[in-house]
Scaffold this motif. Structure first.
Motif, mmCIF file in Angstrom:
data_model
loop_
_atom_site.group_PDB
_atom_site.id
_atom_site.type_symbol
_atom_site.label_atom_id
_atom_site.label_comp_id
_atom_site.label_asym_id
_atom_site.label_seq_id
_atom_site.Cartn_x
_atom_site.Cartn_y
_atom_site.Cartn_z
ATOM 1 N N ASN A 109 28.803 38.326 25.651
ATOM 2 C CA ASN A 109 27.563 37.660 26.062
ATOM 3 C C ASN A 109 26.926 38.417 27.225
ATOM 4 N N LYS A 110 26.397 39.533 27.028
ATOM 5 C CA LYS A 110 26.113 40.228 25.784
ATOM 6 C C LYS A 110 27.179 41.285 25.534
ATOM 7 N N ILE A 111 27.644 41.436 24.268
ATOM 8 C CA ILE A 111 28.753 42.333 23.995
ATOM 9 C C ILE A 111 28.310 43.796 23.959
ATOM 10 N N GLU A 112 27.081 44.087 23.519
ATOM 11 C CA GLU A 112 26.580 45.452 23.437
ATOM 12 C C GLU A 112 25.841 45.834 24.724
ATOM 13 N N PRO A 113 25.735 47.131 25.021
ATOM 14 C CA PRO A 113 24.976 47.578 26.200
ATOM 15 C C PRO A 113 23.503 47.181 26.101
ATOM 16 N N ILE A 114 22.900 46.843 27.240
ATOM 17 C CA ILE A 114 21.488 46.469 27.224
ATOM 18 C C ILE A 114 20.586 47.672 27.486
ATOM 19 N N GLY A 115 21.155 48.825 27.897
ATOM 20 C CA GLY A 115 20.368 50.031 28.136
ATOM 21 C C GLY A 115 20.347 50.425 29.601
ATOM 22 N N ASN A 116 20.232 51.705 29.853
ATOM 23 C CA ASN A 116 20.271 52.226 31.219
ATOM 24 C C ASN A 116 19.140 51.654 32.074
ATOM 25 N N MET A 117 19.512 51.039 33.211
ATOM 26 C CA MET A 117 18.592 50.435 34.175
ATOM 27 C C MET A 117 17.742 49.327 33.568
ATOM 28 N N LYS A 118 18.255 48.670 32.558
ATOM 29 C CA LYS A 118 17.615 47.488 31.989
ATOM 30 C C LYS A 118 18.251 46.227 32.585
ATOM 31 N N PHE A 119 17.463 45.158 32.649
ATOM 32 C CA PHE A 119 17.953 43.895 33.197
ATOM 33 C C PHE A 119 18.013 42.832 32.097
ATOM 34 N N ALA A 120 18.941 41.888 32.272
ATOM 35 C CA ALA A 120 19.040 40.739 31.372
ATOM 36 C C ALA A 120 19.520 39.533 32.169
ATOM 37 N N ALA A 121 19.137 38.360 31.710
ATOM 38 C CA ALA A 121 19.581 37.106 32.319
ATOM 39 C C ALA A 121 20.308 36.287 31.261
ATOM 40 N N THR A 122 21.424 35.703 31.662
ATOM 41 C CA THR A 122 22.289 34.966 30.732
ATOM 42 C C THR A 122 22.609 33.590 31.286
ATOM 43 N N VAL A 123 22.648 32.597 30.417
ATOM 44 C CA VAL A 123 23.208 31.289 30.765
ATOM 45 C C VAL A 123 24.412 31.070 29.861
ATOM 46 N N GLU A 124 25.456 30.440 30.416
ATOM 47 C CA GLU A 124 26.699 30.299 29.668
ATOM 48 C C GLU A 124 27.437 29.044 30.088
ATOM 49 N N GLY A 125 28.060 28.398 29.116
ATOM 50 C CA GLY A 125 28.970 27.298 29.369
ATOM 51 C C GLY A 125 30.345 27.672 28.862
ATOM 52 N N ASN A 126 31.360 27.487 29.701
ATOM 53 C CA ASN A 126 32.732 27.847 29.373
ATOM 54 C C ASN A 126 33.604 26.606 29.531
ATOM 55 N N PHE A 127 34.335 26.239 28.474
ATOM 56 C CA PHE A 127 35.067 24.982 28.470
ATOM 57 C C PHE A 127 36.524 25.232 28.096
ATOM 58 N N MET A 128 37.424 24.979 29.049
ATOM 59 C CA MET A 128 38.851 25.184 28.829
ATOM 60 C C MET A 128 39.494 23.852 28.464
ATOM 61 N N PHE A 129 40.165 23.816 27.305
ATOM 62 C CA PHE A 129 40.777 22.592 26.815
ATOM 63 C C PHE A 129 42.257 22.484 27.156
ATOM 64 N N ASP A 130 42.910 23.610 27.398
ATOM 65 C CA ASP A 130 44.365 23.552 27.515
ATOM 66 C C ASP A 130 44.865 24.818 28.207
ATOM 67 N N ARG A 131 45.567 24.664 29.323
ATOM 68 C CA ARG A 131 46.175 25.816 30.009
ATOM 69 C C ARG A 131 47.448 25.342 30.701
ATOM 70 N N ASP A 132 48.585 25.803 30.214
ATOM 71 C CA ASP A 132 49.872 25.452 30.805
ATOM 72 C C ASP A 132 50.102 26.272 32.064
ATOM 73 N N MET A 133 50.483 25.594 33.145
ATOM 74 C CA MET A 133 50.758 26.239 34.416
ATOM 75 C C MET A 133 52.259 26.230 34.698
ATOM 76 N N LYS A 134 52.699 27.145 35.532
ATOM 77 C CA LYS A 134 54.086 27.131 35.976
ATOM 78 C C LYS A 134 54.318 25.923 36.874
ATOM 79 N N ALA A 135 55.493 25.320 36.756
ATOM 80 C CA ALA A 135 55.831 24.159 37.579
ATOM 81 C C ALA A 135 56.066 24.611 39.013
ATOM 82 N N GLY A 136 55.693 23.765 39.955
ATOM 83 C CA GLY A 136 55.886 24.079 41.362
ATOM 84 C C GLY A 136 55.021 23.188 42.213
ATOM 85 N N GLY A 137 55.417 22.988 43.456
ATOM 86 C CA GLY A 137 54.686 22.113 44.353
ATOM 87 C C GLY A 137 55.433 20.825 44.594
ATOM 88 N N SER A 138 54.941 20.055 45.562
ATOM 89 C CA SER A 138 55.650 18.827 45.920
ATOM 90 C C SER A 138 54.726 17.857 46.643
#
Length: 266
Positions: free
Chosen positions: A27-56
């Motif tokens: 997003n975007k996966i291909e190059p946009i071109g030398n000295m070219k600009f682009a604007a992106t909006v994105e939503g990223n949603f994580m449903f599941d991530r196992d963490m190492k146990a620790g803390g108290s």
């Protein structure tokens, strides 16, 4: 018409794969071109991530299991093409921990949530096109994100909890390689599917979440990394009218997540 229908079917298949799995190489996966600009909006949603146990907790309990089951990120990216092969970008937005699930050594289940707070980061992607026509390509992606959220939501099974306050700091680093191809549907529309392997390091920590349980104040602390750091990703860009691109992408193994976005090239 048949080509447009084929595009819709393939895009829907990529969407289905992404929802089943997980998040953002492109997003975007291909190059946009030398000295070219682009604007992106994105939503990223994580449903599941196992963490190492620790803390108290100062109650005397330790954390025996830890999982993020809902983390939402929404942000904008400002992208610059530094050569004909490389894009770099900065991103700003917000992030919210919908639900983190912990288990105490004393047997209680604990759920932690947060408000929506500031996220910042950046990254790059570099692409090398193969063959004279440049239809196929391989690439390298790097990304980092930092976000600190305030939490006032902590529930412990069988216990009345109040006066919850604290900060949770999160950091994420990603490096991956991918390959893909460009399929021109017509002069204005193209489909660019891709897939890759990535390394992703995710850390979450808190100097102290204070809470009151049964009339006594306690403090919960932890500093944990994710269990799995290597995953697979799949996604697709749909290029419309040469200057606007839609993206859907997922990853799995190193957490399950999905991202949706759009990019406008100036």
């Amino acid at each position: 018409m048949r080509r447009v229908m084929s595009l819709a079917i393939v895009f829907a298949m990529c969407l289905g794969l992404s929802i089943s799995y997980a998040a953002s190489i492109g997003n975007k996966i291909e190059p946009i071109g030398n000295m070219k600009f682009a604007a992106t909006v994105e939503g990223n949603f994580m449903f599941d991530r196992d963490m190492k146990a620790g803390g108290s907790s100062t109650s005397g309990s330790t954390i025996t299991s830890f999982k993020f089951s809902e983390v939402n990120q929404e942000y904008a990216k400002l992208m610059l093409g530094v050569t004909d092969y490389v894009n770099v970008y900065a991103k700003l937005g917000g992030s919210k921990i919908g639900k983190a699930k912990l288990k105490f050594s004393s047997g209680e289940d604990v759920k932690v949530g947060s408000d929506n707070n500031f996220l910042y980061g950046g990254g790059f992607n570099a692409v090398y096109k193969l063959g004279n026509e440049g239809k196929y390509f391989v690439g390298l992606n790097g990304d980092f994100s930092f976000y600190q959220v305030n939490t006032d939501k902590l529930d412990i099974t069988g216990t009345s909890v109040s006066n919850v306050s604290g900060k949770i700091k999160n950091a994420e680093y990603q490096l991956g390689g991918y390959a893909g191809m460009r399929m021109n549907i017509n002069d204005k529309v193209a489909l660019i599917p891709y897939a890759g392997v990535f390394w992703n390091r995710f850390n979450t920590k808190t100097g102290g979440i204070k809470y009151t349980a049964s009339g006594t104040e306690y403090t919960l602390t932890y500093d944990n990394d994710a269990q799995d750091e290597v995953g697979l990703g799949v996604g697709a860009d749909v290029e419309l009218f040469k200057n606007f691109t839609l993206n859907v992408e997922g990853r799995f193994l190193a957490g399950n997540a999905v991202s949706f976005g759009g990019t406008f090239k100036f």
